[in-house]
Design an enzyme around this catalytic site. Structure first.
Site, PDB file in Angstrom:
ATOM      1  N   GLU A  56       0.669  -1.110   0.174  1.00 41.15           N
ATOM      2  CA  GLU A  56      -0.051   0.192  -0.232  1.00 41.15           C
ATOM      3  C   GLU A  56       1.244   1.563  -0.012  1.00 41.15           C
ATOM      4  O   GLU A  56       1.826   2.068   0.551  1.00 41.15           O
ATOM      5  CB  GLU A  56      -1.219  -0.292   1.086  1.00 41.15           C
ATOM      6  N   ASP A  67      -5.205   9.849  10.062  1.00 43.61           N
ATOM      7  CA  ASP A  67      -3.648   9.047  10.389  1.00 43.61           C
ATOM      8  C   ASP A  67      -3.864   9.984  12.191  1.00 43.61           C
ATOM      9  O   ASP A  67      -4.132  10.811  12.323  1.00 43.61           O
ATOM     10  CB  ASP A  67      -3.376   9.460   8.959  1.00 43.61           C
TER      11      ASP A  67
END
Lengths: 273, 427
Positions: A56, A67
């Site tokens: 990824e 995040d």
């Protein structure tokens, strides 16, 4: 619509192979550009060599709301060092050449700015397998659904523990490649315990789709990978890998730590079933 | 979790909350159920006499509504002699228009059975309003504020803490309003079960732009009838500052169907467009996605968000409410900008001519009024939204004008403003 198993750009063949081997797939995340573009590419290739099935590839973004601190820090550093969106194609080509399909993880404005059809075309040309889109829901994705159908690229949308059964059905129907199940409510970041929420969301998702279901957010080591591999088709690891690089004294030490952790995770996904 | 017979019919996928091409819901899937719950709750509330009655009572007995209008003839001498009327949102409890939206969303929070509220704040006005409503209604409250803003708005940080809120200084990114929103969104994803995010402006994912506008719409509803009562006619122009754009949408909305009324938004021109240090989105930007909505956005060639600058923390934001983008592209509203210098001149002018200390944000609207008044001349009637008061800005103003004993006066800023014969100002 579905890409050919042997020649298509997507990840379907990886899951077919894992099924034959009776194990879960290992999906490993790193952002391009940390510690440098070249350094991140070397790290991604090292992860493939150490047993990652799918890479990824993250594109750093100024406002990464999904995040946690580890990934946000690496992204911020990468931006300060001058990483550009187009650098992602260098990374996808290298990962593809190393033998694993690269899925690009990106916040939506970067693709929108590049131009959705152009991004899809350039990504495919650079060996890309598709996109994971943490802040794009299928309801807003008409352009991307069209562009991915034309190119055969995978499109991985996310489902979360808060998703209703109707949302699960609607979202998974638009996925191709696999479904990304967020293990718990919160941002990315390694956690010691995932609890039952991950298992519940995988079971609920599998009730509405035939696609592979991978679990992400919070996985930190081999034991957790094994635990998830017992009920999911794939294990996604991000922050714990990024930390190998951010905490290393130099690049070589980072790569050593990274190979070691990916090896441990690769063993984990093979001992889960 | 174990529904006996779950209905697996997929919901139709549709683009919700659009103003033309702008708006939408660009957020993590994890937030969709909370946004749907909120959308349902506000639709029910807006037709529920109990909710509307409680909100009306709070506005009457707590906010201080209706807010008055004030005609400012001495200020107007500097605006081409046009007639200038201020809508006094600065006189609301907590000192700005922000309380209108916050009280309504806090009531919604209780109706949804949630016990904790979070908010972002730039200048601190929305944070103070949220901390106030949380104290009033017994809700736990956490306010996210960029670290740079906590320093330039230290007084508001103390006010929020005094009211019982936890204030979290956000050091990431540019450490201003946009980064505070990032952190609030992260908190919301993790705690959405018992937490409502009281977003403070007309941006963010649907239903926020529409809902926050509706909660501020009372500004324009009151002002329109007050101006008609006072002058017997509608204003030629309604002028408001635009950061995210909530006070502007609030005063604009009731006038949208009055085709002869110009709607004029004033953005933060910072140190000038050519300097790159500004927040004038409509002067320089292209549409993009930030914080859940598609709207005009200051971004680089890669789509990375650009840092913005304004002397006013409340206007220092790279995007703008999607309905403003729609009003702009359809031509129903027009947008211009005022530089830091022009806004500070207008700030001082209102202080000296009318004895009213405006917020630095609202001073941009006043600078716009000076410009528009000079363009339209003495027959014009201008309605300006004075969205907040300037007590919080005294530190910035004192430094700007050299008002602290022993400190040097910055060059060119110490002269008295005086009106000249042709209605222009020498500053």
């Amino acid at each position: 619509m579905t890409a050919d198993v042997t020649t298509g750009p997507g990840v379907e063949s990886v899951f077919a192979r894992c099924r034959e081997e009776g194990r879960a797939a290992l999906v490993c995340y790193l952002p391009v550009g940390f510690p440098s573009v070249e350094g991140s590419v070397r790290a991604m290739v090292a992860m493939v060599e150490a047993g990652a099935d799918i890479i990824e590839v993250g594109i750093p973004y100024t406002d990464p709301v999904m995040d946690g601190p580890t990934v946000a820090y690496a992204a911020d550093q990468a931006l300060k060092r001058g990483v550009h969106v187009r650098d992602v194609f260098t990374a996808t080509q290298a990962v593809r050449d190393a033998g694993a399909p690269p899925l690009v993880m990106t916040y939506w404005n970067l693709v929108l700015r590049y131009g959705v059809p152009t991004f899809a075309r350039d990504l495919k040309a650079a060996g890309g397998a598709g996109l994971i889109t943490p802040d794009l829901i299928p309801d807003e994705a008409a352009d991307w659904i069209g562009a991915s159908d034309e190119t055969g690229l995978d499109r991985v949308f996310l489902v979360a523990p808060s998703s209703t059964d109707q949302r699960l059905a609607a979202v998974t129907r638009q996925c191709r490649g696999f479904v990304y199940a967020v293990s718990h409510m919160g941002v990315t970041g390694a956690r010691e315990s995932l609890g039952d929420a991950a298992k519940v969301i995988v079971e609920r998702t599998k009730a509405v789709t035939e696609l592979p279901v991978c679990v992400g957010v919070g996985v930190s080591g081999g034991a957790q990978a094994a635990e998830i591999a017992a009920y999911a088709d794939g294990v996604i690891v991000g922050s714990a890998l990024v930390r190998c690089l951010t905490e290393a004294t130099d690049e070589e030490a980072g790569l050593t730590a990274l190979r070691s952790l990916v090896g441990e995770l690769a063993d984990g996904v093979r001992s889960g079933s | 979790m174990a529904e006996p017979t779950p209905d697996l019919t997929p919901e139709p996928l549709e683009r919700l909350g659009r103003f033309g091409d702008f708006g939408g819901r660009f957020v993590p899937e994890a937030l969709i159920p909370a946004l749907e719950e909120l959308d349902e709750a506000r639709h029910k509330a807006m037709v529920d006499p109990e909710f509307l009655g409680e909100l009306e009572r709070l506005h009457r007995t707590y906010t201080g509504r209706p807010s008055i209008i004030t005609e400012v003839p001495r200020f107007a001498e500097h605006a081409g002699g046009a007639r200038v009327i201020l809508k006094r949102e600065d006189l609301n409890h907590t000192g700005s228009h922000k309380i209108n939206n916050v009280l309504a969303q806090a009531l919604l929070t209780k109706r949804m059975g949630k016990t904790r509220v979070i908010a972002e704040t730039g200048a601190g006005q929305h944070g103070v309003a949220t901390a106030t409503a949380a104290a009033l209604m017994g809700l736990e409250c956490v306010v996210y504020m960029g670290k740079v803003d906590t320093e330039r708005q230290a007084l508001n940080v103390a006010r929020m803490r005094m009211l019982g809120a936890e204030v979290v200084a956000v050091p990431t990114g540019s450490a201003t309003l946009k980064d505070a929103i990032n952190e609030a969104l992260r908190d919301w994803v993790a705690n959405v079960g018992h937490t409502h995010y009281i977003l403070g402006t007309v941006t963010g994912p649907h239903p926020f732009p529409e809902m926050v506008r509706d909660f501020h719409r009372i500004i324009g509803v009151e002002a329109r009838s007050q101006v008609l009562d006072l002058t017997g006619r509608l204003p030629d122009a309604v002028i408001a500052c635009v950061g995210g754009g909530s006070n502007a949408m609030g005063i604009f909305h009731r006038f949208i169907d009055d085709p002869d009324v110009r709607l004029i938004g004033v953005e933060a021109g910072g140190e000038g467009i050519e300097s790159g240090r500004h927040a004038a989105r409509f002067a320089s930007a292209d549409p993009g996605v930030l914080h859940g909505t598609f709207s005009y956005l200051m971004q680089d060639d890669d789509g990375q968000t650009l840092e913005t600058h304004s002397v006013s923390a409340g206007l220092d934001y790279p995007s703008v409410g999607p309905e403003h983008s729609h009003l702009r592209d359809t031509g129903r509203a027009e947008y211009r900008y005022a530089t830091d210098d022009k806004a500070m001149e207008a700030f001082r002018l209102l202080c000296r001519t009318e004895g009213i200390i405006p917020a630095l944000e609202s001073s941009h609207a006043l600078a716009g009024a000076i410009e528009v008044g000079r363009e339209l001349g003495p027959d014009a009637l201008l309605l300006v939204n004075l969205s907040g008061r300037g007590d919080k800005d005294m530190h910035t103003a004192a430094e700007w004008f050299g008002l602290i004993d022993g400190e040097a006066v910055p060059e060119g800023r110490a002269e008295e403003p005086r009106a000249t014969g042709d209605g222009r100002t020498q500053l």
